[in-house]
Design a protein around this motif. Structure first.
Motif, short mmCIF file in Angstrom:
data_model
loop_
_atom_site.label_atom_id
_atom_site.label_comp_id
_atom_site.label_asym_id
_atom_site.label_seq_id
_atom_site.Cartn_x
_atom_site.Cartn_y
_atom_site.Cartn_z
N SER A 31 77.58 -17.94 57.37
CA SER A 31 78.48 -18.34 56.26
C SER A 31 79.30 -19.56 56.63
O SER A 31 80.52 -19.59 56.45
CB SER A 31 79.39 -17.16 55.88
N HIS A 57 90.01 -21.48 48.28
CA HIS A 57 88.87 -21.99 49.04
C HIS A 57 88.96 -23.51 49.21
O HIS A 57 88.73 -24.04 50.31
CB HIS A 57 87.56 -21.63 48.34
N SER A 102 91.56 -24.31 51.69
CA SER A 102 91.04 -24.07 53.03
C SER A 102 90.20 -25.25 53.50
O SER A 102 90.29 -25.68 54.66
CB SER A 102 90.18 -22.80 53.05
N ARG A 108 82.63 -20.86 61.08
CA ARG A 108 81.93 -19.62 60.81
C ARG A 108 82.71 -18.76 59.82
O ARG A 108 83.88 -19.00 59.55
CB ARG A 108 81.69 -18.85 62.12
N ARG A 109 82.03 -17.72 59.33
CA ARG A 109 82.59 -16.94 58.22
C ARG A 109 83.95 -16.32 58.57
O ARG A 109 84.82 -16.23 57.70
CB ARG A 109 81.61 -15.84 57.80
N HIS A 110 84.13 -15.88 59.82
CA HIS A 110 85.40 -15.21 60.14
C HIS A 110 86.59 -16.15 60.05
O HIS A 110 87.70 -15.75 59.69
CB HIS A 110 85.31 -14.56 61.53
N TRP A 167 86.75 -18.82 57.91
CA TRP A 167 86.99 -19.01 56.47
C TRP A 167 87.72 -17.80 55.88
O TRP A 167 88.66 -17.96 55.09
CB TRP A 167 85.67 -19.22 55.74
N LYS A 168 87.27 -16.61 56.25
CA LYS A 168 87.87 -15.40 55.67
C LYS A 168 89.33 -15.25 56.10
O LYS A 168 90.21 -14.98 55.27
CB LYS A 168 87.08 -14.16 56.09
N ARG A 169 89.59 -15.44 57.39
CA ARG A 169 90.97 -15.33 57.88
C ARG A 169 91.88 -16.35 57.20
O ARG A 169 93.01 -16.03 56.81
CB ARG A 169 91.02 -15.52 59.39
N ASN A 204 91.40 -17.98 54.24
CA ASN A 204 91.56 -17.67 52.82
C ASN A 204 92.55 -16.52 52.62
O ASN A 204 93.43 -16.58 51.74
CB ASN A 204 90.22 -17.30 52.18
N ASP A 205 92.43 -15.47 53.41
CA ASP A 205 93.34 -14.33 53.32
C ASP A 205 94.77 -14.75 53.63
O ASP A 205 95.73 -14.31 52.98
CB ASP A 205 92.91 -13.20 54.27
#
Length: 455
Positions: free
Chosen positions: A147, A267, A270, A285-287, A289-291, A293-294
């Motif tokens: 991701s 997004h 970010s 990596r996805r982690h 982006w997720k961290r 965004n959250d």
């Protein structure tokens, strides 16, 4: 253009000459593993050498990871001897790899370190590797699995610095045809069939069946990559405009004003943060982006997040702060009437005839007689530091004081204290020590000044 017909010297030359990378008397290092791809590249360059009088130096790393590793080395030595190509062998030892470093990352690090050394020792300008069109597909699919975002759709570049990948326009199938047509010997790495290795799984279980059903798949991925590159160029231009209207930068700290960012989704914000971190070329990596965004959606004032590469993002009341808090170490013995440029401010102290009306947190007046002459030192604060804040009877830890005053992590990293001997007499820009305050008995005044000065 990606060629579907078998690779030959003519098609290789037509593709590569327009880049203007290799000309007459050029000096090139070629990475040679002994497999089909690198032997094909070495053979093509051997023919090019004869035509353009270029110098070729082969580089091989024996990783000692397989029983046949020494046999592979022997094969390469025989080929280079036959083709009259100088060869440099690097012996690598897997038991010496760094802690928590995977075999793949270790091998990559050792390989490029060896190639760089060979380049420098032989006064070469370029390092050639044999990445090809199918490698592009595998890399993009692995990026998608992580991701990585739109950056993960971009192709491997033909040229990056001194590293050149001249085989990228050609498919694995065309390389196999070249091997057959020229009756070239090569080493077969049996680990390439081990589908427990992720890249091998992608190659054998996804790309190969896909390529059978869609022979033009390499070209399709090239088109996707070019579109991703165009989109990123456009995004960068938009972010450059946004940066001018919404960002202030001073002494390495980036301040992002919230009021100008109402049109951005979490997004897109970010992605704007990633752009400001100057990490456009490397996929996240996805982690991450997720961290991020959250954090953007749920964070409260005073909270911060680490983004890697020492970058940190802090949520403030009406703005965001982005920077790299660093462990600054300032420790200067001071002399009266001499100025010192630190962190964009000019510090000095002097005796004055009387007290002044204080209107600036960066200017203080103290009782000179409470300070021993020649004992003043300006330094960054340290864990465990304590002082007696003005108006308090007891001492307080500097760390607790900064927390209570809601000093952000970036300012903390540059927080200075003024000491007299071992005692802190001023937490600069924050609070004076009660011990050196002016009283009705004060007759000698010392002005401490830390005004904006040279950046």
């Amino acid at each position: 253009m990606y060629y579907s017909k078998p690779l030959n010297f003519g098609s290789f030359q037509r593709h590569f000459l327009p880049f203007g990378i290799v000309g007459k008397n050029s000096r090139v290092v070629v990475a040679v593993s002994g497999g089909k791809d690198s032997i094909t590249l070495l053979h093509l360059l051997k023919n090019w050498r004869n035509l353009y009088n270029i110098f070729i130096h082969a580089g091989h790393v024996n990783f000692h990871l397989r029983d046949q590793a020494d046999n592979d080395q022997q094969l390469i030595e025989n080929i280079c001897r036959k083709w009259k190509i100088p060869l440099d062998i690097t012996q690598a030892h897997p038991q010496k790899r760094r802690r928590n470093e995977s075999i793949e990352m270790w091998a990559r690090r050792i390989r490029y370190k060896a190639l760089e050394r060979i380049k420098n020792e032989n006064e070469c300008s370029w390092i050639f590797t044999a990445h090809h069109g199918n490698d592009q597909i595998e890399t993009i699919l692995m990026h998608l699995d992580q991701s990585c975002g739109i950056e993960g759709l971009r192709a491997i570049k033909v040229k990056r610095g001194c590293l050149v990948r001249p085989m990228l326009p050609f498919t694995k199938k065309s390389i196999q045809a070249y091997i057959n047509n020229n009756k070239l010997h090569f080493a077969e790495d049996i680990t390439n069939t081990d589908i427990s290795i992720k890249r091998n799984f992608v190659r054998h279980e996804i790309v190969k069946p896909w390529e059978k059903a869609a022979p033009d798949i390499v070209n399709r991925f090239r088109i996707i990559s070019e579109q991703a590159e165009s989109a990123l160029i456009l995004e960068k231009k938009a972010f450059e405009l946004l940066r001018k209207s919404s960002v202030k930068e001073e002494n390495g700290l980036i301040t992002i004003m919230v009021k100008n960012l109402n049109g951005l989704t979490p997004h897109l914000f970010s992605r704007f943060i990633k752009y400001l971190c100057i990490q456009n070329d490397s996929p996240w990596r996805r982690h991450i982006w997720k961290r991020l965004n959250d954090f953007i959606v749920n964070s409260k004032t005073g909270k911060y997040i680490s983004l890697g590469g020492r970058w940190m993002l802090l949520k403030d009341r009406n703005k965001w702060l982005l920077g790299k808090p660093e462990a600054h170490k300032i420790d200067i013995s001071l002399k009266e009437n001499q100025s010192y440029d630190i962190f964009g401010r000019k510090f000095f102290f002097r005796q004055i005839p009387k007290s002044i009306n204080k209107t600036d947190a960066w200017v203080e007046v103290i009782d000179k007689d409470r300070v021993k002459a020649g004992s003043l030192t300006l330094r960054t604060w340290q864990a465990g530091d304590e002082f007696q804040p003005l108006g308090m009877s007891g001492h307080k830890k500097v760390s607790d004081f900064l927390i209570d005053e809601k000093v952000d992590i970036f300012s903390k990293s540059k927080q200075l204290v003024l000491t007299a001997g071992e005692e802190i007499i001023w937490l600069c820009g924050q609070r004076l020590s009660d011990r050196v305050k002016i009283s009705r008995h004060t007759s000698n005044y010392l002005e401490l000044s830390f005004r904006p000065g040279i950046s």
